[in-house]
Design a protein around this motif. Structure first.
Motif, short mmCIF file in Angstrom:
data_model
loop_
_atom_site.label_atom_id
_atom_site.label_comp_id
_atom_site.label_asym_id
_atom_site.label_seq_id
_atom_site.Cartn_x
_atom_site.Cartn_y
_atom_site.Cartn_z
N TRP A 111 0.85 -1.20 0.00
CA TRP A 111 0.00 0.00 0.00
C TRP A 111 0.88 1.24 0.00
CZ3 TRP A 111 -4.48 -1.07 4.03
CH2 TRP A 111 -5.35 -2.00 3.46
N ILE A 128 0.47 5.11 0.48
CA ILE A 128 -0.56 5.96 1.08
C ILE A 128 -0.15 7.43 1.00
CG2 ILE A 128 -1.83 6.45 3.21
CD1 ILE A 128 -1.26 3.55 4.06
N ILE A 165 -5.14 5.52 -1.00
CA ILE A 165 -4.29 4.33 -1.01
C ILE A 165 -4.19 3.83 -2.45
CG2 ILE A 165 -3.99 1.97 -0.20
CD1 ILE A 165 -5.58 2.66 2.27
#
Length: 496
Positions: free
Chosen positions: A38, A40, A45
């Protein structure tokens, strides 16, 4: 830890966590290599999808699309406190976003590791996925696991509480220059986290803002200690940490703190913190000694009583034939390993010469004496045979019980070099699983009693030993055992 790889015109980001490029490591990690991470930015995301693992200078490196980034491990080494806290603000915001997304998707976030969090130059935070992190953690050298994983993760907390603990531990390290809990081994570190508050922040850094010191203690102290100190029963919420760290970064972790040399109230706070720290450490060491040695103290008394009888039996035993007398070579090997589960250290001792398997035999002897003492005192051994447990489908181990031993033993003969007669020597490969409750560690004879309220954690390893035998008189005996390979096992993957 981060490398930049080139393949023609293409450039890739690679992470080198320090894992040797053995065949097992490659096989274990390749199964998870393409799990997306992920990336972010604020509340957004996106995916960073690794291409796989590649070998660089003898190490396995995870590589994928190029990014300008540093690991959290590298960020913590920066001498500028405000810059480090700025990075932690980003990490805390990213964990808050990730926790919300994981809860909505029904996913489990991985532990916070200092190599598994990357701070991207454009303000993003990259979180490696749990399958990749778990695979790497299983293969990391023990010291690297201690420094990059265990120091910032509580052994018993999960979910948001685990993330709060990790953020507090990272913040503590950033403002004091050292992690909140000392410990030279993983076992000692976990024991301290469970049993006592950390070194008081005001002791580690006397000019620390009292508000920040209090919040760190709230998050890092065991629940029992929080109650005794009159602190909030619940940990500070994950959503509060970005603001708390940002306030400390903006004002300075020590800004606004009175001078301990001139302010009476500050002097009183420091003296109180130092006094509590000394009390915590004395209590921890006293309880730890009793916990680790209670069985040994009982055993010592019994040993004194039985030494006289043992001395009288030594000569008699030396004149008796070995219990493995007449066994074929492979039967001697099987008798040695299967005696581990029955705690038959006498058969193990008779199957070896020249000190082979000494550590294994001593371990079994300590466990045998401990089990007999426990049987006398509690009318139960508290011992579960590893093969019986494996055959029963690997059920949970009850609190207070101990799992120990080997399972799935396979013995394969090896060819001898030319010129070596089978009448003189035999060689085998022994492959087996070794299981024990995590609280017993690798030496169950020295283990403390498990907390009766805490479920037993199970650890397992696949072993491969090379076993050498020769004749001693008319008997085949083991004269050397070489441990050739050890591989962690995930018990959850084997359960039906």
């Amino acid at each position: 830890m981060l490398l930049r790889l080139r393949d023609g015109q293409d450039t890739y980001l690679a992470l080198n966590p320090g894992i040797g490029a053995s065949g097992f490591a490659r096989t274990r990690l390749v199964q998870t290599a393409r799990t997306p991470a992920w990336l972010i930015h604020g509340e957004t995301i996106s995916e960073w999808r690794p291409h796989g693992f590649t070998e660089q200078a003898g190490s396995l490196c995870l590589y994928g699309p190029d990014l300008n980034a540093v690991t959290l491990e590298e960020a913590l080494q920066i001498p500028d406190e405000k810059q480090v806290l700025g990075y932690l603000v980003r990490v805390s915001n990213a964990l808050r976003t990730a926790a919300a997304a994981a809860a909505e998707a029904g996913l489990e976030l991985p532990r916070v590791t200092t190599f598994g969090v990357l701070l991207v130059e454009d303000g993003g935070v990259l979180l490696l996925p749990k399958p990749i992190l778990d695979g790497i953690c299983e293969l990391l050298p023990r010291q690297q696991t201690l420094e990059m994983v265990e120091r910032y993760n509580h052994p018993d907390l999960t979910g948001e509480a685990a993330l709060v603990f990790s953020l507090a531990a990272l913040t503590y390290a950033a403002v004091t220059g050292k992690p909140p809990y000392a410990g030279d081994t993983i076992e000692e570190l976990r024991e301290r986290m469970r049993d006592r508050p950390p070194t008081e922040p005001l002791v580690a850094r006397p000019d620390l803002r009292p508000e920040l010191a209090d919040r760190l203690l709230d998050a890092l102290s065991p629940e029992r200690e929080r109650r005794l100190q009159g602190r909030p029963p619940q940990l500070p919420a994950l959503a509060d940490w970005p603001r708390l760290i940002e306030e400390s970064r903006s004002a300075g972790a020590g800004a606004g703190a009175p001078d301990p040399d001139t302010d009476p109230e500050r002097t009183r706070l420091l003296r109180g913190a130092e006094k509590r720290e000394r009390r915590y450490e004395r209590r921890y060491r006293r309880s730890g000694y009793l916990r680790r040695n209670s069985m040994r103290l009982v055993i010592s008394t019994i040993v004194v009583l039985v030494l006289g009888g043992l001395a009288a039996n030594i000569l008699y035993q030396q004149l008796q034939p070995r219990s493995i007398s007449g066994y074929a070579p492979h039967e001697v090997v099987r008798a040695f390993y299967e005696s581990i589960n029955t705690l038959d250290h006498e058969t193990m001792s008779e199957a070896v010469v020249d000190g082979a398997g000494r550590q294994e035999i001593q371990q079994v002897m300590r466990l045998f004496v401990g089990s007999r003492v426990r049987l006398a005192m509690e009318q139960r051994e508290g011992f579960t045979d590893a093969q019986d447990w494996r055959d029963a489908g690997m059920p949970p181990i009850e609190p207070g019980e101990m799992l120990f031993g080997i399972a799935e033993l396979e013995i394969t003969p090896l060819e001898l070099e030319s010129g070596v007669s089978e009448e003189e020597e035999r060689r085998f490969v022994a492959r087996f699983e070794r299981w024990y409750t995590a609280d017993t560690g690798e030496d169950p004879g020295d283990a403390p009693e498990q907390d009766e309220g805490r479920p037993a954690e199970i650890e397992g390893y696949r072993h491969e030993d090379r076993v050498y035998l020769r004749r001693d008189g008319n008997d085949w005996v083991i004269y050397r055992i070489e441990e050739r390979a050890t591989e962690p096992i995930d018990a959850s993957e084997l359960r039906p």
